[in-house]
Design a protein around this motif. Structure first.
Motif, PDB file in Angstrom:
ATOM      1  N   ILE A   1      22.651  82.014  51.293  1.00  0.00           N
ATOM      2  CA  ILE A   1      23.309  81.958  49.994  1.00  0.00           C
ATOM      3  C   ILE A   1      24.576  82.791  50.132  1.00  0.00           C
ATOM      4  O   ILE A   1      24.498  83.995  50.420  1.00  0.00           O
ATOM      5  CB  ILE A   1      22.410  82.520  48.880  1.00  0.00           C
ATOM      6  CG1 ILE A   1      21.110  81.718  48.775  1.00  0.00           C
ATOM      7  CG2 ILE A   1      23.141  82.529  47.543  1.00  0.00           C
ATOM      8  CD1 ILE A   1      20.105  82.308  47.812  1.00  0.00           C
ATOM      9  N   LYS A   2      25.730  82.170  49.962  1.00  0.00           N
ATOM     10  CA  LYS A   2      26.957  82.904  50.256  1.00  0.00           C
ATOM     11  C   LYS A   2      28.085  82.502  49.323  1.00  0.00           C
ATOM     12  O   LYS A   2      28.028  81.486  48.627  1.00  0.00           O
ATOM     13  CB  LYS A   2      27.378  82.676  51.708  1.00  0.00           C
ATOM     14  CG  LYS A   2      27.929  81.290  51.990  1.00  0.00           C
ATOM     15  CD  LYS A   2      28.479  81.193  53.412  1.00  0.00           C
ATOM     16  CE  LYS A   2      29.212  79.885  53.638  1.00  0.00           C
ATOM     17  NZ  LYS A   2      29.808  79.809  55.008  1.00  0.00           N
ATOM     18  N   ALA A   3      29.113  83.329  49.344  1.00  0.00           N
ATOM     19  CA  ALA A   3      30.330  83.029  48.593  1.00  0.00           C
ATOM     20  C   ALA A   3      31.196  82.058  49.372  1.00  0.00           C
ATOM     21  O   ALA A   3      31.238  82.083  50.613  1.00  0.00           O
ATOM     22  CB  ALA A   3      31.105  84.317  48.333  1.00  0.00           C
ATOM     23  N   GLN A   4      31.888  81.206  48.635  1.00  0.00           N
ATOM     24  CA  GLN A   4      32.944  80.409  49.256  1.00  0.00           C
ATOM     25  C   GLN A   4      33.983  81.363  49.836  1.00  0.00           C
ATOM     26  O   GLN A   4      34.387  82.331  49.181  1.00  0.00           O
ATOM     27  CB  GLN A   4      33.597  79.506  48.205  1.00  0.00           C
ATOM     28  CG  GLN A   4      34.851  78.787  48.667  1.00  0.00           C
ATOM     29  CD  GLN A   4      34.557  77.615  49.587  1.00  0.00           C
ATOM     30  OE1 GLN A   4      33.410  77.271  49.803  1.00  0.00           O
ATOM     31  NE2 GLN A   4      35.598  77.012  50.138  1.00  0.00           N
ATOM     32  N   PRO A   5      34.400  81.186  51.083  1.00  0.00           N
ATOM     33  CA  PRO A   5      35.383  82.101  51.683  1.00  0.00           C
ATOM     34  C   PRO A   5      36.600  82.301  50.798  1.00  0.00           C
ATOM     35  O   PRO A   5      37.174  81.331  50.265  1.00  0.00           O
ATOM     36  CB  PRO A   5      35.745  81.396  52.995  1.00  0.00           C
ATOM     37  CG  PRO A   5      34.511  80.621  53.347  1.00  0.00           C
ATOM     38  CD  PRO A   5      33.955  80.148  52.030  1.00  0.00           C
TER      39      PRO A   5
ATOM     40  N   LYS B   1      11.382  83.628  56.318  1.00  0.00           N
ATOM     41  CA  LYS B   1      12.165  83.944  57.518  1.00  0.00           C
ATOM     42  C   LYS B   1      13.598  83.407  57.424  1.00  0.00           C
ATOM     43  O   LYS B   1      13.865  82.395  56.787  1.00  0.00           O
ATOM     44  CB  LYS B   1      11.486  83.355  58.756  1.00  0.00           C
ATOM     45  CG  LYS B   1      10.115  83.917  59.056  1.00  0.00           C
ATOM     46  CD  LYS B   1       9.553  83.345  60.349  1.00  0.00           C
ATOM     47  CE  LYS B   1       8.180  83.918  60.672  1.00  0.00           C
ATOM     48  NZ  LYS B   1       7.639  83.377  61.951  1.00  0.00           N
ATOM     49  N   ASN B   2      14.490  84.151  58.095  1.00  0.00           N
ATOM     50  CA  ASN B   2      15.836  83.675  58.408  1.00  0.00           C
ATOM     51  C   ASN B   2      16.693  83.396  57.184  1.00  0.00           C
ATOM     52  O   ASN B   2      17.430  82.410  57.116  1.00  0.00           O
ATOM     53  CB  ASN B   2      15.765  82.409  59.288  1.00  0.00           C
ATOM     54  CG  ASN B   2      14.950  82.620  60.539  1.00  0.00           C
ATOM     55  OD1 ASN B   2      15.011  83.682  61.159  1.00  0.00           O
ATOM     56  ND2 ASN B   2      14.150  81.632  60.908  1.00  0.00           N
ATOM     57  N   VAL B   3      16.629  84.301  56.205  1.00  0.00           N
ATOM     58  CA  VAL B   3      17.417  84.150  54.982  1.00  0.00           C
ATOM     59  C   VAL B   3      18.550  85.172  54.981  1.00  0.00           C
ATOM     60  O   VAL B   3      18.343  86.354  55.284  1.00  0.00           O
ATOM     61  CB  VAL B   3      16.542  84.326  53.736  1.00  0.00           C
ATOM     62  CG1 VAL B   3      17.405  84.300  52.466  1.00  0.00           C
ATOM     63  CG2 VAL B   3      15.482  83.233  53.671  1.00  0.00           C
ATOM     64  N   THR B   4      19.739  84.743  54.614  1.00  0.00           N
ATOM     65  CA  THR B   4      20.902  85.619  54.501  1.00  0.00           C
ATOM     66  C   THR B   4      21.537  85.445  53.124  1.00  0.00           C
ATOM     67  O   THR B   4      21.717  84.318  52.654  1.00  0.00           O
ATOM     68  CB  THR B   4      21.946  85.280  55.584  1.00  0.00           C
ATOM     69  OG1 THR B   4      21.375  85.478  56.872  1.00  0.00           O
ATOM     70  CG2 THR B   4      23.182  86.164  55.440  1.00  0.00           C
ATOM     71  N   VAL B   5      21.861  86.577  52.509  1.00  0.00           N
ATOM     72  CA  VAL B   5      22.642  86.583  51.272  1.00  0.00           C
ATOM     73  C   VAL B   5      23.948  87.298  51.583  1.00  0.00           C
ATOM     74  O   VAL B   5      23.940  88.456  51.999  1.00  0.00           O
ATOM     75  CB  VAL B   5      21.886  87.287  50.130  1.00  0.00           C
ATOM     76  CG1 VAL B   5      22.734  87.308  48.864  1.00  0.00           C
ATOM     77  CG2 VAL B   5      20.544  86.606  49.866  1.00  0.00           C
ATOM     78  N   ARG B   6      25.079  86.612  51.375  1.00  0.00           N
ATOM     79  CA  ARG B   6      26.359  87.157  51.847  1.00  0.00           C
ATOM     80  C   ARG B   6      27.455  86.993  50.802  1.00  0.00           C
ATOM     81  O   ARG B   6      27.637  85.927  50.222  1.00  0.00           O
ATOM     82  CB  ARG B   6      26.787  86.451  53.138  1.00  0.00           C
ATOM     83  CG  ARG B   6      28.155  86.905  53.675  1.00  0.00           C
ATOM     84  CD  ARG B   6      28.603  86.151  54.910  1.00  0.00           C
ATOM     85  NE  ARG B   6      27.733  86.421  56.032  1.00  0.00           N
ATOM     86  CZ  ARG B   6      26.989  85.508  56.645  1.00  0.00           C
ATOM     87  NH1 ARG B   6      27.010  84.256  56.217  1.00  0.00           N
ATOM     88  NH2 ARG B   6      26.233  85.837  57.662  1.00  0.00           N
TER      89      ARG B   6
END
Length: 783
Positions: free
Chosen positions: A89-93, A278-283
């Motif tokens: 789950i991340k922000a648009q660059p 497993k293998n979840v990233t929040v950025r």
């Protein structure tokens, strides 16, 4: 062949995309949309159905600019990623999306008189925790009023709960009370449920501290009282009238855009030891707008002074190979990130954590993983009933997790028993390159020895213990299975079987190459049985290093500016080692009759300090060292070649590798308060030093003796004490000469500071000053 290779290379990105599910979100999107960049969905819940239709693929949820208001915490479970593919789950660059726990309202403000405005609130809303007006957090109506310069709670008053003040409140049952612990070991929080026959408040709460001693008599305040709404930015919600009252800062009609905190957790990563997520990233996400948690902080953390609430803006439980990275936690209501129970290889890195209500980052395991646990300082499991099996009982605790390159500022805004980084019932936690400053208690805290093996390195931790006392920039307790509040019981048990001391230890904890500063305690404070530590290459800027009780601690190659070694209450068979350290005042032992395995080969500032140590039976082979630093005022503590001793081995200290390595965070961090002068090298004449805003020097010559009326040239002469400086608030005045402090004579500025530094953590200090041509006893309010 070349054309075939080119064609394959062009198709490769498309093939990779086919293995990944992309879902775009926008606050202006619609969950009926397919979730493309052109037609984004609106919510994380809406996106869930898209990725669940594509099991077995990597998933990336991309949040576009704007604020996403949650009606409930978003919970990501193993069912959302059953095949453990990478999930992000991340922000648009280049964009900065915000996830908020607030609920929006539109105010219809009406003038209520006296600079106060009011608006009707829908009848279904029965409580409001935090108010945002035009996106800015406001102040719950309080007494005393908010004072950004006050040390405790932004303003406290002894009469905050007096019957006379309570009598002025029409509805005292709305009031919330915040107070320091009586001994300044954290804080308490209460709700007022009524008033007794004597006019005193009836309180519910106080479970936020695991060392119950009652409220501090002076340092307390009340909020959420209608009659206390009398200052700019204050607000009060009258649930019985369904009316919100607000006093804006400029007196003008407030903005119609308001919101209140309605959700506690924002994102929850939820797995289990049996079925980990497993293998979840929040950025790259900003988190804000969630509720405060101070009345939920109830669970005791074994025998530490803490109770805890197992939650945060981001809660991670039962995860493996997860990461919370490059996020901003903006004034969240409780803990920013809470890593709870079973977790493995969870990274919390490169985040900016600003003014969280409680701790910045907490790693906390389950007490069910501990054999023979006890839950309060004075409680202990009898040895006759104890489980003597070494190690944990289960794997329900964080292990091999990390916190690195974070900037943690002003944590503990509400809950004072908190830390920048908190570790409890965990193993092998790596805490590295964090900048932590302006905190009410420890910057980094280890609640007990279970289960050790941590690596804490290259952190920059300063402006600590600002609202409490008797603590450290780095603080730890032991209080493990072997530990007992009755020292005689503990002595006999560990003398009979020293292996008791490592029943809960899976590895030695290493503290290395950190820079610490504490002005109300110790820079490094190993308290109450903290055992199995290796501490080296740390720079202590003000508070020195303390070892109380405990076993098998090796302290070597540390630099203690303007302070020293504080051994407290050692065991006969502690096996402690203190070698090759630089101290700049004499040791300050308390109840130490035996000196561990080795205390020797250290460096002292003068012959008198060395001889005092040798008379106690230590430091036979230690040295007096002329500390000529390359640039003391800039924190370069490497020695000049001219001062390098020829016959002994000396190792320089790190100078430029502390704290976060992220350039933008470095710019946001407060300046490190480096010592202005090395006290042990201070000249006996001419030095005009600054102490808490005052200018102080030695008495020199007949003119200064005559001006002050002194019979000799002894004392610390306070030449100027500006009004409202910290020295003024402590009780000193211009032209005072300090003659005694804590019962000890003060003959010069140097002796004043050498007496003061070891007791700097105390709130009130007895002193004798020469004022108006006579000696007077005063109490220094050391705040």
């Amino acid at each position: 062949m070349l054309k075939w290779i080119i064609a394959c290379s062009l198709l490769l990105p498309l093939a990779l995309q086919a293995q990944e599910t992309l879902v775009y979100l926008s606050p202006t999107g619609n969950d009926a949309n397919p979730g493309t960049m052109a037609k984004p969905k609106a919510t994380l819940e809406g996106a869930r159905e898209t990725w669940r239709r594509s099991p077995g693929k990597a998933t990336t949820v991309i949040l576009r600019d704007g604020t996403y208001y949650l009606d409930a915490p978003f919970v990501l479970t193993t069912a959302d990623n059953p095949q453990h593919q990478p999930f992000t789950i991340k922000a648009q660059p280049g964009e900065k999306p915000v996830i908020s726990g607030a609920r929006k309202l539109t105010a219809n403000w009406q003038d209520a008189g006296n600079g106060i405005w009011k608006t009707a609130i829908p009848a279904g809303i029965t409580e409001m925790d935090r108010l945002y007006v035009n996106g800015k957090l406001q102040i719950s109506a309080r007494y005393p009023n908010y004072d950004s310069s006050a040390r405790f709670y932004h303003g406290t008053a002894a009469d905050a709960l007096s019957p006379a003040r309570i009598k002025t409140w029409k509805h005292p049952e709305t009031a919330i009370v915040h107070a320091l612990h009586r001994a300044e070991w954290g804080g308490y929080h209460y709700k007022v449920t009524g008033v007794d026959a004597q006019g005193n408040a009836i309180l519910e709460g106080g479970w936020q501290n695991n060392r119950q001693m009652g409220l501090h008599p002076d340092h307390r305040f009340v909020e959420n009282v209608r009659e206390e709404l009398d200052a700019p930015h204050e607000w009060f919600f009258d649930a019985s009238e369904h009316t919100l009252y607000f006093q804006p800062g400029n007196g003008k009609k407030p903005a119609a855009n308001i919101a209140y905190a309605a959700t506690t957790e924002l994102i929850v990563l939820k797995g289990s030891m049996e079925q980990p997520l497993k293998n979840v990233t929040v950025r790259g996400i900003t988190f804000t707008g969630n509720k405060r948690t101070f009345m939920l902080t109830k669970e005791p953390l074994l025998r530490s002074d803490w109770t805890i609430y197992r939650g945060g803006a981001v809660l991670v439980e039962g995860a493996e190979n997860a990461a919370i990275t490059n996020c901003l936690f903006d004034e969240v209501g409780g803990n920013a990130v809470f890593v709870n129970n079973y977790n493995r290889n969870v990274r919390i890195d490169s985040n900016h954590i600003y003014r969280p209500g409680a701790s910045g980052i907490a790693f906390v395991g389950s007490p069910g993983a501990v054999r023979s646990p006890a839950f309060e300082y004075n409680l202990a499991v009898p040895f006759s009933e104890m489980d003597f099996t070494p190690g944990p009982k289960s794997e329900e605790f964080p292990k091999n997790c990390s916190a690195s390159d974070n900037l943690i500022q002003f944590s503990g805004e509400i809950e004072k028993q908190s830390a920048g980084v908190q570790i409890s019932i965990s193993n092998a936690i790596h805490v590295a390159h964090n900048t932590i400053h302006n905190v009410p208690r420890a910057g980094i805290n280890v609640s007990e020895g279970t289960f050790g093996g941590h690596l804490i390195e290259r952190n920059d931790v300063y402006n600590t213990v600002l609202e409490t006392g008797d603590h450290g920039a780095f603080n730890s307790w032991g209080r493990d299975r072997f530990w007992h509040a009755n020292r005689r019981i503990m002595d006999s048990a560990t003398m009979a079987n020293i292996n008791l001391t490592k029943l809960d230890i899976l590895g030695t904890t290493i503290l290395r190459e950190n820079r610490f500063r504490c002005d109300h305690g110790w820079d490094i404070d190993l308290d109450d049985g903290s055992s199995y530590y290796d501490i080296y290459d740390n720079v202590c800027l003000n508070g020195g290093l303390k070892l109380r009780e405990g076993f098998f601690r090796r302290v070597h190659h540390n630099l203690m500016i303007n302070n020293t070694f504080h051994p407290h209450v050692w065991f006969a068979n502690s096996n402690d080692v203190f070698t090759a350290n630089v101290v700049t005042t004499d040791y300050k032992p308390i109840q130490v009759n035996v000196w561990g395995k080795k205390v020797d080969n250290n460096f002292f500032p003068d012959k008198a300090s060395l001889e005092a140590a040798q008379q106690r039976g230590t430091d036979k082979n230690s040295y007096v060292l002329d500390l000529q630093f390359r640039d003391f005022k800039k924190g370069d503590y490497r020695l000049k070649p001219s001062s390098m001793p020829g016959k002994i081995t000396y190792r320089d200290f790190p100078i430029d590798n502390f704290g976060t390595r992220i350039a933008s965070y470095k710019k946001l961090a407060a300046p490190v308060p480096l010592p202005a002068i090395l006290l042990s090298a201070a000249s006996s004449k001419g030095d005009l030093l600054e102490w808490k805003g005052a200018k102080v020097k030695n008495i020199e010559g007949l003119g200064e003796r005559s001006a002050t009326g002194l019979p000799d040239e002894k004392g610390a002469y306070f030449v100027t004490v500006p009004e409202n400086s910290d020295a003024w608030k402590a009780g000193l005045r211009t032209n005072d000469v300090l003659l005694k402090l804590d019962g000890q004579p003060v003959n010069s500025v140097k002796t004043f500071l050498s007496v003061y530094q070891p007791i700097a953590w105390r709130t009130n200090l007895k002193a004798v000053v020469f004022r108006n041509q006579r000696e007077q006893e005063i109490t220094l309010a050391n705040k």
